[in-house]
Design a protein around this motif. Structure first.
Motif: not given
Length: 216
Positions: A62-91
């Protein structure tokens, strides 16, 4: 001729050229792949790793020009809580299925043959549902129960991307058993860029499928 050659050289290394954009995209996929593998190392964080990878690729597309490391870390902060539970269900789902599969293989042949078909079908159902649950969770506001339910419905309706991904998984399972050399080559590919490339391909499939539905 020399002037023309200089112009061609400059155009190749221009920041807006196709070659530069392609190399930049490969670099981003490589960095995201490394971050994904690192985030997966505790195993229980696989849901966070997956959702963050999807979110990062969508941001870059979508055009985000930030460094991939920064983008990934921001995504971890934003989606960490819900995605953690989803990962446990998956496992949990994968663990239960694998345990049942081992029990069936150790049982009587006739008994195992009758149940193998059933568990193979359950495994496919679980796989395609999770294929859709991870990207759908990014913008989802309801509970995980509703997410899994709607992911199952999406997997049933979006047959084209589901079939392509299942076919790809089937081909990979065959390739991994051809020889040690092929196995090492595929293992190296996934360590370097494979996971992020598959995720990018899945994002393209979802977008193309949604575009086709909107046009029709």
């Amino acid at each position: 001729m020399r002037t023309r050659g200089k112009e061609e050289t400059v155009s190749i290394f221009d920041m807006d050229s196709r070659l530069t954009k392609s190399l930049s995209g490969l670099y981003s996929l490589f960095i995201l792949n490394v971050l994904f593998i690192i985030c997966c190392l505790p195993v229980v964080t696989i849901g966070i790793a997956q959702c963050s990878l999807y979110a990062s690729i969508l941001e870059i597309k979508n055009g985000n020009t930030q460094a991939p490391f920064v983008i990934y870390c921001d995504a971890v902060k934003k989606y960490g809580k819900k995605s953690f539970s989803l990962g446990l269900i998956e496992l949990f789902g994968i663990g239960v299925f694998y345990l049942d599969w081992l029990i069936i293989n150790l049982s009587h042949k006739n008994f195992s043959y009758n149940l193998k078909v059933l568990y193979f079908g359950i495994g496919i159902l679980l796989l395609v549902t999770l294929f859709h649950a991870i990207p759908m969770s990014l913008g989802y506001k309801k509970s995980l129960k509703h997410l899994i339910k709607e992911s199952f419905i999406a997997a049933s309706l979006n047959l084209v991307p589901s079939f392509i991904l299942l076919a790809g998984a089937f081909v990979l399972s065959i390739l991994f058993n051809i020889s040690v050399l092929v196995t090492m080559a595929l293992f190296s590919f996934f360590l370097v860029i494979g996971f992020s490339w598959v995720t990018y391909f899945h994002v393209l499939l979802i977008e193309q499928n949604n575009k086709y539905k909107n046009e029709s």
